[in-house]
Design an enzyme around this catalytic site. Structure first.
Site, short mmCIF file in Angstrom:
data_model
loop_
_atom_site.label_atom_id
_atom_site.label_comp_id
_atom_site.label_asym_id
_atom_site.label_seq_id
_atom_site.Cartn_x
_atom_site.Cartn_y
_atom_site.Cartn_z
N TYR A 11 50.20 81.17 31.16
CA TYR A 11 51.60 81.18 30.70
C TYR A 11 52.17 82.59 30.84
CZ TYR A 11 55.55 80.13 27.55
OH TYR A 11 56.80 79.96 27.01
N SER B 159 60.21 84.51 28.77
CA SER B 159 59.57 84.46 27.45
C SER B 159 59.30 85.89 27.00
CB SER B 159 58.24 83.70 27.60
OG SER B 159 57.32 84.03 26.60
P1 NDP Z 1 59.34 71.53 25.06
O1 NDP Z 1 57.89 71.23 25.21
O2 NDP Z 1 60.02 71.21 23.77
O3 NDP Z 1 60.18 70.84 26.23
C1 NDP Z 1 59.77 71.01 27.56
C2 NDP Z 1 60.63 70.16 28.47
O4 NDP Z 1 60.17 70.35 29.81
C3 NDP Z 1 60.54 68.69 28.17
O5 NDP Z 1 61.82 68.12 28.34
C4 NDP Z 1 59.57 68.17 29.22
O6 NDP Z 1 59.83 66.82 29.48
C5 NDP Z 1 59.92 69.08 30.41
N1 NDP Z 1 58.88 69.22 31.42
C6 NDP Z 1 57.62 69.68 31.26
N2 NDP Z 1 56.98 69.68 32.45
C7 NDP Z 1 57.88 69.24 33.36
C8 NDP Z 1 57.81 69.03 34.77
N3 NDP Z 1 56.70 69.26 35.47
N4 NDP Z 1 58.92 68.54 35.39
C9 NDP Z 1 60.06 68.29 34.70
N5 NDP Z 1 60.17 68.48 33.37
C10 NDP Z 1 59.08 68.95 32.72
O7 NDP Z 1 59.49 73.08 25.42
P2 NDP Z 1 60.55 74.17 24.91
O8 NDP Z 1 61.89 73.60 24.81
O9 NDP Z 1 59.96 74.89 23.77
O10 NDP Z 1 60.48 75.19 26.15
C11 NDP Z 1 61.45 75.19 27.20
C12 NDP Z 1 61.24 76.44 28.04
O11 NDP Z 1 61.40 77.59 27.21
C13 NDP Z 1 59.86 76.57 28.67
O12 NDP Z 1 59.96 77.17 29.94
C14 NDP Z 1 59.14 77.48 27.71
O13 NDP Z 1 58.08 78.17 28.34
C15 NDP Z 1 60.26 78.42 27.33
N6 NDP Z 1 60.05 79.16 26.12
C16 NDP Z 1 59.91 78.51 24.92
C17 NDP Z 1 59.73 79.25 23.76
C18 NDP Z 1 59.60 78.61 22.43
O14 NDP Z 1 59.35 79.35 21.45
N7 NDP Z 1 59.75 77.30 22.28
C19 NDP Z 1 59.66 80.71 23.78
C20 NDP Z 1 59.82 81.28 25.10
C21 NDP Z 1 60.01 80.51 26.21
P3 NDP Z 1 58.66 65.77 29.89
O15 NDP Z 1 57.44 66.16 29.09
O16 NDP Z 1 59.24 64.46 29.55
O17 NDP Z 1 58.48 65.97 31.35
#
Ligand code: NDP
Length: 256
Positions: A160, A147
């Site tokens: 985070y 990130s």
């Molecule tokens: P979302 O919240 O849209 O999606 C997160 C995904 O992770 C979901 O599919 C969720 O599914 C899954 N998830 C969460 N916890 C778990 C777990 N314990 N085990 C398995 N699956 C899990 O997030 P983003 O797409 O925005 O983010 C994806 C990644 O990118 C993250 O690491 C985030 O920190 C990083 N990121 C995002 C940014 C942004 O601006 N959006 C910027 C920088 C980094 P479910 O809830 O069904 O388990």
């Protein structure tokens, strides 16, 4: 130019947290480059729905729902891959959560939950994947999703930030230990991307204006804009690239 360097045909990729958002875009992008992808989330229903959506596009996809922060569940998932003959060549540690609260009010349980999901899980899943990549002697690719907070802090997101800072150096640790086995471990640092995780920020006019004013691209990024870096890091094109983090941020860090 030939695209053979970036061809992922015959490769199997596990993308954690790919039921939606960035992970789903990366799963689609890798599958469109030829990989068979395994979609993951905590819920079996939404993980399988996402995989089914990819299959409807003519792509090779299946689902495996498990909690990446649960060590026993991770081991069981990999035992299941072994039993099914699924050999993970490419791992994207993408699953992540956010928890916004000033540190003075932050409970240990909330700190721990974010660290477990955003940092420790990358170690747990990475270790299982690397053990098998090394035993197979065919190398492999690990891409950890960092990130902007791998580089810079903002108030109210301490766990985070600590986890994403850790992701940057965990990637280097993986490179330090596993490069000798032809495993390339790198990271991608997305800027502000339009996903569910950020919906509250998008809906906040002040924050939305701040994002647009604070990066040279003057807009939020889209999940599919991370695909190019992921395909590069998942492919032969990055065979001697190790321990790096590529920021895909519209130039945000360039002007920090
Ligand atoms: P979302 O919240 O849209 O999606 C997160 C995904 O992770 C979901 O599919 C969720 O599914 C899954 N998830 C969460 N916890 C778990 C777990 N314990 N085990 C398995 N699956 C899990 O997030 P983003 O797409 O925005 O983010 C994806 C990644 O990118 C993250 O690491 C985030 O920190 C990083 N990121 C995002 C940014 C942004 O601006 N959006 C910027 C920088 C980094 P479910 O809830 O069904 O388990």
């Amino acid at each position: 130019m030939s695209t053979a360097l970036f061809d992922l045909t015959g490769r199997t990729a596990l993308i954690t947290g790919s039921a939606r958002g960035i992970g789903l875009a990366l799963a689609q992008g890798l599958a469109q480059s030829g990989a068979r992808v395994i979609v993951n989330g905590r819920q079996a229903g939404s993980s399988e729905a996402a995989a089914s959506g990819l299959r409807a596009m003519g792509l090779q996809a299946q689902s495996a729902a498990f909690d990446v922060a649960d060590a026993a569940a991770v081991e069981a998932a990999f035992a299941g891959f072994d039993a099914a003959g699924l050999e993970i060549d490419i791992l994207i540690n993408n699953a992540g959560i956010q928890h916004r609260q000033p540190m003075l009010d932050l409970a240990l349980a909330d700190w721990q939950r974010v660290i477990d999901t955003n940092l420790t899980a990358a170690f747990l899943v990475g270790r299982e994947a690397a053990r098998r990549m090394i035993a197979r002697q065919r190398g492999g690719k690990i891409i950890n999703i960092g990130s902007l907070t791998s580089e810079a802090a903002r108030a109210t997101v301490a766990p985070y930030t600590a986890a994403k800072g850790g992701i940057k150096l965990l990637s280097r640790s993986m490179a330090a230990e596993w490069a000798q086995f032809d495993i390339q471990a790198n990271a991608i640092g997305p800027g502000y991307i339009l996903t569910d995780m950020n919906q509250a920020l998008v809906d906040n006019p002040q924050f939305d204006a701040w994002v647009k004013a604070s990066n040279p691209a003057q807009r939020w990024g889209r999940p599919e804009e991370l695909v190019g870096a992921a395909v590069f890091l998942a492919s032969k094109a990055s065979g001697y690239v190790n321990g790096q983090i590529i920021y895909v941020d519209g130039g945000w860090l360039a002007v920090l």
